[in-house]
Design a protein around this motif. Structure first.
Motif, PDB file in Angstrom:
ATOM      1  N   ASN A 126       0.436  -1.378   0.003  1.00  0.00           N
ATOM      2  CA  ASN A 126      -0.315   0.392  -0.020  1.00  0.00           C
ATOM      3  C   ASN A 126       1.024   1.094   0.445  1.00  0.00           C
ATOM      4  N   LYS A 127       0.013   2.502  -0.035  1.00  0.00           N
ATOM      5  CA  LYS A 127       0.698   3.894   0.151  1.00  0.00           C
ATOM      6  C   LYS A 127       1.876   3.660   0.950  1.00  0.00           C
ATOM      7  N   ALA A 128       1.141   3.378   1.887  1.00  0.00           N
ATOM      8  CA  ALA A 128       2.124   3.483   3.509  1.00  0.00           C
ATOM      9  C   ALA A 128       3.611   2.700   3.904  1.00  0.00           C
ATOM     10  N   GLN A 129       3.779   1.097   2.669  1.00  0.00           N
ATOM     11  CA  GLN A 129       4.365   1.266   2.318  1.00  0.00           C
ATOM     12  C   GLN A 129       5.812   1.484   1.596  1.00  0.00           C
ATOM     13  N   ARG A 130       4.861   1.951   0.808  1.00  0.00           N
ATOM     14  CA  ARG A 130       6.004   2.678  -0.498  1.00  0.00           C
ATOM     15  C   ARG A 130       6.618   3.814   0.221  1.00  0.00           C
ATOM     16  N   ASP A 131       6.182   4.382   0.944  1.00  0.00           N
ATOM     17  CA  ASP A 131       6.406   5.891   1.685  1.00  0.00           C
ATOM     18  C   ASP A 131       7.165   5.533   2.503  1.00  0.00           C
ATOM     19  N   GLY A 146      10.173  13.383  -8.447  1.00  0.00           N
ATOM     20  CA  GLY A 146      11.615  14.244  -8.025  1.00  0.00           C
ATOM     21  C   GLY A 146      12.226  13.857  -6.723  1.00  0.00           C
ATOM     22  N   PRO A 147      12.905  14.698  -6.245  1.00  0.00           N
ATOM     23  CA  PRO A 147      14.214  13.462  -4.789  1.00  0.00           C
ATOM     24  C   PRO A 147      13.199  13.499  -3.625  1.00  0.00           C
ATOM     25  N   GLY A 148      12.093  14.436  -3.508  1.00  0.00           N
ATOM     26  CA  GLY A 148      12.066  14.628  -1.910  1.00  0.00           C
ATOM     27  C   GLY A 148      10.724  12.616  -2.494  1.00  0.00           C
ATOM     28  N   ALA A 149      10.595  12.743  -0.395  1.00  0.00           N
ATOM     29  CA  ALA A 149       9.033  11.493  -0.107  1.00  0.00           C
ATOM     30  C   ALA A 149       8.293  11.457  -0.936  1.00  0.00           C
TER      31      ALA A 149
END
Length: 201
Positions: free
Chosen positions: A41-46, A70-73
């Protein structure tokens, strides 16, 4: 060592026996950013890909597909995602549903609205009205307006009503308002339409 393809992959050549392990590691490192990565999910992606390079592509278990821009999280764009579910609008006191109950669906930054309401006492709508409240994540930064429709029962001949969604900085964020001034009012108001949650700075 040859550089092959658009990605410039470093492929070991003949006669490099002493450095092959390192060469293969360099090849794997060069290939890795071009692979489709998988998460739950998105949480794991982040959590797992916050420092990934630009162009990293990640797919979630539900098919959602993101690309790093981009380079940001938080520098991700959503390439595809399944349609989110419809969620209810909290109706105002004294209202009753007509046909579909009022619901919203947030896709990206656009809020889709469906459903119609009448007065619970069966009298006509007229004037400035409070219809309900949208979920918190559908509240726009500033007030949004769109045209809804109304019943043409009775004497009214005006088919449109102004719908407004109050902005985040207002007294009641997310409150759904309607303005209908036609003589005699209308038996019910259809909220179906939509608005952009975001907007110009």
């Amino acid at each position: 060592m040859a550089s092959i393809g658009y990605a410039g992959l470093p492929v070991p050549g003949g006669g490099q026996a002493p450095t092959v392990p390192g060469d293969l590691a360099a090849l794997a490192a060069a290939i890795d950013p071009h692979l489709l990565q998988y998460v739950t999910n998105k949480a794991q992606r982040d959590a797992d890909f916050a420092t990934a390079p630009v162009h990293t592509t990640v797919s979630a278990a539900d098919g959602t597909l993101w690309k790093k821009t981009g380079p940001g999280a938080g520098d991700w764009v959503t390439l595809w995602e399944p349609l989110p579910p419809w969620r209810p609008i909290t109706p105002a006191a004294g209202t009753s549903t007509v046909g579909d109950a009022p619901h919203v669906r947030l896709t990206g930054q656009y809020v889709h609205v469906i459903g119609a309401l009448a007065r619970a006492d069966n009298t006509n709508w007229l004037g400035d009205l409070i219809l309900g409240t949208v979920p918190a994540d559908c509240v726009p930064p500033r007030r949004r307006r769109y045209a809804g429709s109304v019943s043409l029962g009775g004497d009214t001949t005006d088919a449109a009503v102004r719908i407004e969604i109050m902005g985040a900085a207002e007294a009641t964020p997310g409150q759904v308002l309607a303005y209908y001034q036609a003589p005699g009012g209308t038996p019910w108001i259809d909220l179906s339409g939509g608005y952009w949650k975001d907007g110009p700075a």
